[in-house]
Design a protein around this motif. Structure first.
Motif, PDB file in Angstrom:
ATOM      1  N   UNK A  26      46.994  38.405  38.332  1.00 17.60           N
ATOM      2  CA  UNK A  26      48.058  39.391  38.145  1.00 17.60           C
ATOM      3  C   UNK A  26      48.402  39.522  36.661  1.00 17.60           C
ATOM      4  N   UNK A  27      48.482  38.393  35.956  1.00 18.46           N
ATOM      5  CA  UNK A  27      48.806  38.395  34.523  1.00 18.46           C
ATOM      6  C   UNK A  27      47.766  39.163  33.714  1.00 18.46           C
ATOM      7  N   UNK A  28      46.507  38.983  34.075  1.00 18.89           N
ATOM      8  CA  UNK A  28      45.419  39.536  33.263  1.00 18.89           C
ATOM      9  C   UNK A  28      44.914  40.878  33.759  1.00 18.89           C
ATOM     10  N   UNK A  29      45.403  41.323  34.906  1.00 15.13           N
ATOM     11  CA  UNK A  29      44.883  42.555  35.478  1.00 15.13           C
ATOM     12  C   UNK A  29      43.433  42.399  35.899  1.00 15.13           C
ATOM     13  N   UNK A  30      43.059  41.195  36.275  1.00 11.61           N
ATOM     14  CA  UNK A  30      41.711  40.781  36.696  1.00 11.61           C
ATOM     15  C   UNK A  30      40.677  40.861  35.577  1.00 11.61           C
ATOM     16  N   UNK A  31      41.117  40.982  34.337  1.00 15.68           N
ATOM     17  CA  UNK A  31      40.208  41.008  33.201  1.00 15.68           C
ATOM     18  C   UNK A  31      40.073  39.589  32.679  1.00 15.68           C
ATOM     19  N   UNK A  36      40.657  32.776  29.082  1.00 13.65           N
ATOM     20  CA  UNK A  36      41.143  33.140  30.409  1.00 13.65           C
ATOM     21  C   UNK A  36      40.045  32.910  31.443  1.00 13.65           C
ATOM     22  N   UNK A  37      38.825  33.251  31.097  1.00 12.99           N
ATOM     23  CA  UNK A  37      37.684  33.031  31.992  1.00 12.99           C
ATOM     24  C   UNK A  37      37.489  31.535  32.238  1.00 12.99           C
ATOM     25  N   UNK A  38      37.600  30.740  31.171  1.00 13.03           N
ATOM     26  CA  UNK A  38      37.454  29.286  31.293  1.00 13.03           C
ATOM     27  C   UNK A  38      38.542  28.714  32.201  1.00 13.03           C
ATOM     28  N   UNK A  39      39.758  29.198  32.047  1.00  9.08           N
ATOM     29  CA  UNK A  39      40.866  28.735  32.898  1.00  9.08           C
ATOM     30  C   UNK A  39      40.588  29.086  34.359  1.00  9.08           C
ATOM     31  N   UNK A  40      40.139  30.309  34.601  1.00 12.93           N
ATOM     32  CA  UNK A  40      39.814  30.732  35.956  1.00 12.93           C
ATOM     33  C   UNK A  40      38.730  29.832  36.557  1.00 12.93           C
ATOM     34  N   UNK A  41      37.694  29.537  35.788  1.00 14.05           N
ATOM     35  CA  UNK A  41      36.597  28.720  36.293  1.00 14.05           C
ATOM     36  C   UNK A  41      37.060  27.305  36.608  1.00 14.05           C
TER      37      UNK A  41
END
Length: 59
Positions: A26-31, A36-41
């Motif tokens: 939601x914070x990133x708008x799925x971008x 941010x990618x590292x955090x998601x992973x």
């Protein structure tokens, strides 16, 4: 000096991690890119571990 990995004995629930993943999306708008990618992973890996743990304890 090597760092000690986080304790594997206390895993957050899949529900808790999923909530954090949803908030991130939601914070990133799925971008997802860079940090941010590292955090998601990291969150994804934690979620998978939590699901496995919950399946093991449920069995």
């Amino acid at each position: 000096m090597p760092t000690t990995p986080p304790s594997q004995s206390r895993v957050r629930s899949a529900e808790q991690v999923n909530a954090e993943i949803r908030a991130l999306m939601e914070e990133t708008g799925t971008w997802l890119w860079g940090p941010t990618r590292e955090r998601y992973e990291r969150l994804r890996d934690e979620w998978v571990q939590a699901v496995r743990e919950e399946m093991t304890t449920a069995a």
